[in-house]
Design an enzyme around this catalytic site. Structure first.
Site, short mmCIF file in Angstrom:
data_model
loop_
_atom_site.label_atom_id
_atom_site.label_comp_id
_atom_site.label_asym_id
_atom_site.label_seq_id
_atom_site.Cartn_x
_atom_site.Cartn_y
_atom_site.Cartn_z
N GLY A 45 0.77 -1.25 0.00
CA GLY A 45 0.00 0.00 0.00
C GLY A 45 0.79 1.29 0.00
O GLY A 45 0.33 2.31 -0.49
N GLU A 99 3.89 3.90 6.38
CA GLU A 99 2.65 3.11 6.24
C GLU A 99 1.61 3.92 5.47
O GLU A 99 1.59 5.15 5.54
CB GLU A 99 2.15 2.74 7.65
N ASP A 100 0.76 3.21 4.73
CA ASP A 100 -0.30 3.90 4.01
C ASP A 100 -1.44 4.30 4.94
O ASP A 100 -1.89 5.44 4.95
CB ASP A 100 -0.82 3.04 2.83
N ASP A 103 -5.25 1.31 10.80
CA ASP A 103 -6.66 1.07 11.13
C ASP A 103 -6.77 0.78 12.62
O ASP A 103 -7.08 1.64 13.43
CB ASP A 103 -7.17 -0.06 10.24
N LYS A 131 -6.93 6.00 10.92
CA LYS A 131 -8.36 5.86 11.19
C LYS A 131 -8.62 5.99 12.69
O LYS A 131 -7.71 5.75 13.50
CB LYS A 131 -8.85 4.49 10.73
N PHE A 152 -14.02 3.37 4.89
CA PHE A 152 -13.15 2.63 3.98
C PHE A 152 -12.72 3.53 2.84
O PHE A 152 -13.54 4.14 2.17
CB PHE A 152 -13.85 1.38 3.44
N ASP A 159 -6.01 0.01 -1.57
CA ASP A 159 -6.80 -0.84 -2.49
C ASP A 159 -8.10 -1.32 -1.89
O ASP A 159 -8.28 -1.35 -0.67
CB ASP A 159 -5.96 -2.06 -2.89
N ARG A 165 -5.38 1.03 -6.54
CA ARG A 165 -4.12 1.59 -6.01
C ARG A 165 -3.58 2.72 -6.89
O ARG A 165 -2.86 3.59 -6.44
CB ARG A 165 -3.04 0.51 -5.92
#
Ligand code: IMP
Length: 179
Positions: A45, A99-100, A103, A131, A152, A159, A165
């Protein structure tokens, strides 16, 4: 926009992402002046975020793309169990994990714990998106692009089932709408 069976609408446009990435790069340039950090972008990601971020960084630095190990092998001292693909020495290094999206933050907390136990000088996280659930977690990123609620998102490396992506903007799912 429809991706597979879900509807998405634009959330964070490309121009806003680029501006924020540039700001994060400037912060890193200031914080790590006279140091030579090792960036560890987590695949898949973070490949686009890392590529843009690294071009705003003007420090002497190294980059090694890594993946989460899908299983934990048997312990052998000095061997990283949580990540694969790391070819650089991490001893006494200033590590910046790229990191993308965070969560729950659970996956990264194990990585950070392990890197810290292996003689690194420092371990910090930069995440493009955080998040809401990750805000409760003990391991916190030093650099955060965007704080969002528990929705989301996709695009800019993120993705949905492997798709999306390559989108330049970040989209969010339109709740309740399916294709
Ligand atoms: P965590 O361990 O719960 O923080 O999981 C983070 C990982 O879940 C990210 O690296 C993504 O691969 C994936 N993920 C979590 N939320 C999203 C999302 O909204 N869009 C795309 N991928 C996500």
């Amino acid at each position: 926009m429809i991706v597979k069976d879900l509807s998405f609408s634009i959330f964070i446009p490309e121009s806003m992402i680029q501006e924020r990435v540039w700001q994060l790069g400037q912060q890193i340039n200031q914080d790590y002046v006279d140091r030579s950090p090792l960036f560890l972008p987590i695949l898949n990601g973070s490949f686009i975020f890392a590529a843009d971020l690294l071009r705003t960084v003007n420090l002497e630095c190294r980059v090694s793309f890594v993946k989460h190990a899908s299983y934990q092998g048997t312990a052998s001292t000095g061997q990283l169990k949580t990540l694969i693909g790391l070819n650089e020495s991490i001893f006494n290094q200033d590590i910046i994990i790229v990191e993308d999206i965070m969560d729950t933050g659970l996956t990264l907390s194990k990585v950070v714990e392990e890197l810290r136990s292996l003689g690194t000088r420092s371990v910090e996280i930069i995440t493009l998106v955080r998040k809401a659930p990750a805000r409760m977690h003990a391991v916190q990123p030093k650099y955060i692009g965007f704080d969002i609620e528990n929705e989301f998102v996709l695009g800019y490396g993120l993705d949905y089932d492997g798709l999306g992506r390559n989108l330049k903007d970040i989209y969010k799912q339109v709740p309740g709408e399916t294709a």
